[in-house]
Design a protein around this motif. Structure first.
Motif, PDB file in Angstrom:
ATOM      1  N   GLY A  62       0.811  -1.213   0.000  1.00 49.29           N
ATOM      2  CA  GLY A  62       0.000   0.000   0.000  1.00 49.29           C
ATOM      3  C   GLY A  62       0.843   1.261   0.000  1.00 49.29           C
ATOM      4  N   PHE A  63       1.920   1.260   0.764  1.00 51.02           N
ATOM      5  CA  PHE A  63       2.831   2.407   0.801  1.00 51.02           C
ATOM      6  C   PHE A  63       3.483   2.628  -0.556  1.00 51.02           C
ATOM      7  CE2 PHE A  63       7.125   4.107   1.725  1.00 51.02           C
ATOM      8  CZ  PHE A  63       6.736   5.355   2.197  1.00 51.02           C
ATOM      9  N   VAL A  64       3.920   1.558  -1.181  1.00 50.72           N
ATOM     10  CA  VAL A  64       4.557   1.661  -2.503  1.00 50.72           C
ATOM     11  C   VAL A  64       3.554   2.171  -3.533  1.00 50.72           C
ATOM     12  CG1 VAL A  64       5.564   0.302  -4.386  1.00 50.72           C
ATOM     13  CG2 VAL A  64       6.345  -0.034  -2.043  1.00 50.72           C
ATOM     14  N   ILE A  65       2.327   1.685  -3.481  1.00 49.54           N
ATOM     15  CA  ILE A  65       1.300   2.156  -4.412  1.00 49.54           C
ATOM     16  C   ILE A  65       1.032   3.641  -4.179  1.00 49.54           C
ATOM     17  CG2 ILE A  65      -1.133   1.950  -5.061  1.00 49.54           C
ATOM     18  CD1 ILE A  65       0.684  -0.278  -6.132  1.00 49.54           C
ATOM     19  N   GLY A  66       0.989   4.063  -2.919  1.00 47.76           N
ATOM     20  CA  GLY A  66       0.816   5.488  -2.617  1.00 47.76           C
ATOM     21  C   GLY A  66       1.937   6.329  -3.199  1.00 47.76           C
ATOM     22  N   LEU A  67       3.172   5.854  -3.061  1.00 47.51           N
ATOM     23  CA  LEU A  67       4.307   6.587  -3.636  1.00 47.51           C
ATOM     24  C   LEU A  67       4.226   6.633  -5.159  1.00 47.51           C
ATOM     25  CD1 LEU A  67       7.313   5.397  -1.454  1.00 47.51           C
ATOM     26  CD2 LEU A  67       6.206   7.624  -1.443  1.00 47.51           C
TER      27      LEU A  67
END
Length: 74
Positions: A62-67
């Protein structure tokens, strides 16, 4: 358009909340199981670590997708 990108990134990062809650519940249940049956500690710990790693992986995704949303759509 920029505010929608920020909202999308924030929603993607919210997966960390679910992972944190899941890891907390799993750890509590593992401690209960170890308290009830101390001789099974090694088996319980192995399963707990595997489950926590999988839950944490969802938060990292989820963090990577947000970035990715922020950097490639902005």
């Amino acid at each position: 358009m920029s505010s929608l990108i920020a909202i999308g990134a924030a929603v993607a990062v919210l997966t960390g909340i679910g992972a944190g809650i899941g890891i907390g519940i799993a750890t509590g249940k593992a401690m209960d199981a170890i308290a009830r049956q101390p001789e099974a500690e090694s088996k319980i710990s192995k399963s707990l670590l595997l489950g926590c790693a999988l839950a944490e992986a969802t938060a990292i995704y989820g963090f990577v997708i947000g970035l990715l949303i922020i950097f490639f759509l902005a």
